[in-house]
Design an enzyme around this catalytic site. Sequence first.
Site, PDB file in Angstrom:
ATOM      1  N   LYS A 105       0.823  -1.217   0.000  1.00  0.00           N
ATOM      2  CA  LYS A 105       0.000   0.000   0.000  1.00  0.00           C
ATOM      3  C   LYS A 105       0.854   1.263   0.000  1.00  0.00           C
ATOM      4  O   LYS A 105       0.444   2.303  -0.487  1.00  0.00           O
ATOM      5  CB  LYS A 105      -0.921   0.005   1.215  1.00  0.00           C
ATOM      6  CG  LYS A 105      -1.950  -1.112   1.219  1.00  0.00           C
ATOM      7  CD  LYS A 105      -3.057  -0.835   0.248  1.00  0.00           C
ATOM      8  CE  LYS A 105      -4.150  -1.884   0.334  1.00  0.00           C
ATOM      9  NZ  LYS A 105      -5.175  -1.698  -0.707  1.00  0.00           N
ATOM     10  N   GLU A 127      -9.581   6.066   2.933  1.00  0.00           N
ATOM     11  CA  GLU A 127     -10.373   5.008   3.554  1.00  0.00           C
ATOM     12  C   GLU A 127      -9.438   3.845   3.847  1.00  0.00           C
ATOM     13  O   GLU A 127      -8.352   3.766   3.278  1.00  0.00           O
ATOM     14  CB  GLU A 127     -11.460   4.538   2.583  1.00  0.00           C
ATOM     15  CG  GLU A 127     -11.001   3.517   1.526  1.00  0.00           C
ATOM     16  CD  GLU A 127      -9.913   4.011   0.589  1.00  0.00           C
ATOM     17  OE1 GLU A 127      -9.864   5.227   0.338  1.00  0.00           O
ATOM     18  OE2 GLU A 127      -9.092   3.200   0.107  1.00  0.00           O
ATOM     19  N   SER A 390       1.818  -9.645  -0.607  1.00  0.00           N
ATOM     20  CA  SER A 390       1.540  -8.209  -0.572  1.00  0.00           C
ATOM     21  C   SER A 390       1.756  -7.551   0.787  1.00  0.00           C
ATOM     22  O   SER A 390       1.909  -6.340   0.857  1.00  0.00           O
ATOM     23  CB  SER A 390       0.107  -7.947  -1.044  1.00  0.00           C
ATOM     24  OG  SER A 390      -0.796  -8.675  -0.248  1.00  0.00           O
TER      25      SER A 390
HETATM   26  C1  LIG Z   1      -1.488  -6.920   2.687  1.00  0.00           C
HETATM   27  C2  LIG Z   1      -2.655  -6.588   1.829  1.00  0.00           C
HETATM   28  N1  LIG Z   1      -2.780  -7.204   0.640  1.00  0.00           N
HETATM   29  C3  LIG Z   1      -3.813  -6.943  -0.171  1.00  0.00           C
HETATM   30  C4  LIG Z   1      -4.781  -6.027   0.172  1.00  0.00           C
HETATM   31  C5  LIG Z   1      -5.908  -5.803  -0.775  1.00  0.00           C
HETATM   32  O1  LIG Z   1      -5.827  -4.563  -1.346  1.00  0.00           O
HETATM   33  P1  LIG Z   1      -5.490  -4.344  -2.888  1.00  0.00           P
HETATM   34  O2  LIG Z   1      -6.623  -4.922  -3.637  1.00  0.00           O
HETATM   35  O3  LIG Z   1      -5.431  -2.889  -3.050  1.00  0.00           O
HETATM   36  O4  LIG Z   1      -4.197  -5.019  -3.186  1.00  0.00           O
HETATM   37  C6  LIG Z   1      -4.697  -5.357   1.397  1.00  0.00           C
HETATM   38  C7  LIG Z   1      -5.701  -4.381   1.797  1.00  0.00           C
HETATM   39  O5  LIG Z   1      -5.614  -3.735   2.801  1.00  0.00           O
HETATM   40  C8  LIG Z   1      -3.596  -5.643   2.242  1.00  0.00           C
HETATM   41  O6  LIG Z   1      -3.459  -5.051   3.437  1.00  0.00           O
END
Ligand SMILES: Cc1ncc(COP(=O)(O)O)c(C=O)c1O
Length: 412
Positions: A105, A127, A390
């Site tokens: 993020k 948000e 992620s």
């Molecule tokens: C570690 C992590 N991966 C994935 C996501 C999903 O978000 P995005 O669709 O923007 O990747 C989030 C959302 O907060 C997250 O914290």
Amino acid sequence: MTRGARGAHATLEDLLAGRLPDERGRFGAWGGRFVLETLVPALQSLESCAREAFADASFRDELARELADWVGRPTPLTPARELGRLWGVSAWLKREDLAHTGAHKINNALGQALLARRRGARRVVAETGAGQHGVAAAAACSRLGLRCTVYMGSEDMARQAPNVDRIRRLGARLVEVREGDRTLRAAIDEAIRDWVSDPEGTYYLLGSAVGPHPYPWIVRELQSVIGREARAQILQRAGRLPAACVGGGSNAIGLFHAFLGDGPVDLLGVEAGGRGGGPGENAATLRHGRPGVLHGSHSLLLQDAHGQVLDTHSVSAGLDYPGVGPEHAFLREIGRVRYEAASDAEAVAAFEECAASEGILPALEPAHALAGARRWAREHPGALVLVGLSGRGDKDLPALERARAAIGDPGA
Ligand SMILES: Cc1ncc(COP(=O)(O)O)c(C=O)c1O
């Protein structure tokens, strides 16, 4: 933006040539700008500002410098030897959990905070669902001296409590949203309501590749750093491209982008299968959704027979949303990315497998991607697979205990 991406007949070549989103902010039939008239000028000037900034060497240099010095990029690509052994493949993890604040993020939050400052915004609103975007927005705003307000649903505040404190400690004002579904959807509703009251002076720092044009494009551009790095790293370390890349959400849009033109690389997106296929039981929008408009964008949407948006369920707060970014809807339609769902139980099992075998606590969001990668691996023994990790899972530890109790033993 070049004209002539042939509307609903847009192709992968249009996307690769930079003709998408088109002049209406569409990826083929998906996307656009379905907002109140009062917001249109702000979105138009945001688009021009972002186009100028992305073409401006001094903006690009500052972003690159901050990504290196403050975010800690490039993030590593880790060979996951034990997972690979268990799955019968060569597995690699792109470690966005090691980026500053613990998730991908921050790439988007930093880039958009730089845009907010360039636009001379007086304040920033954001948000958050899982809290990771709230933490990233709060951190980027304090780094750049911007005032920040973060909206978060009360259900998410309870299940992602560690991030609530982090957002406050980083100097942002956190507003609890008790209306609506009290999760990400309600938090976006409130952030938009705030922004509408002062669309020029307030910058809306949207956290995912959703919402009205130009947000899905801006977020994609800022998250593409993940795929650019990962592609170069895997070529250098493994000497070849992976047979598959696996991810979910805006981080997957960022991971996939550099691989879209690599025909032989399978791209697999994994959504939240929740407790099952019934209405309200999952957040698997690409599997169960129908076309509709939510938060300013035409995309797939979980809705009932009357077009009412359905409540969603996922063990992971970051995936608990009834919509999906328009570029994902397009990539699915043209068949370039295949989408599957992983259930709560599969995600929890994948979390535990990764923690035990690699010494890494993944967030529950990428635990879904790990579950999808494991399934893919079973059908492709010996192949090379790259998974977008992620974010880190510390934020999920309190929720995990509850999920474990609700699910029972996922390994049983
Ligand atoms: C570690 C992590 N991966 C994935 C996501 C999903 O978000 P995005 O669709 O923007 O990747 C989030 C959302 O907060 C997250 O914290």
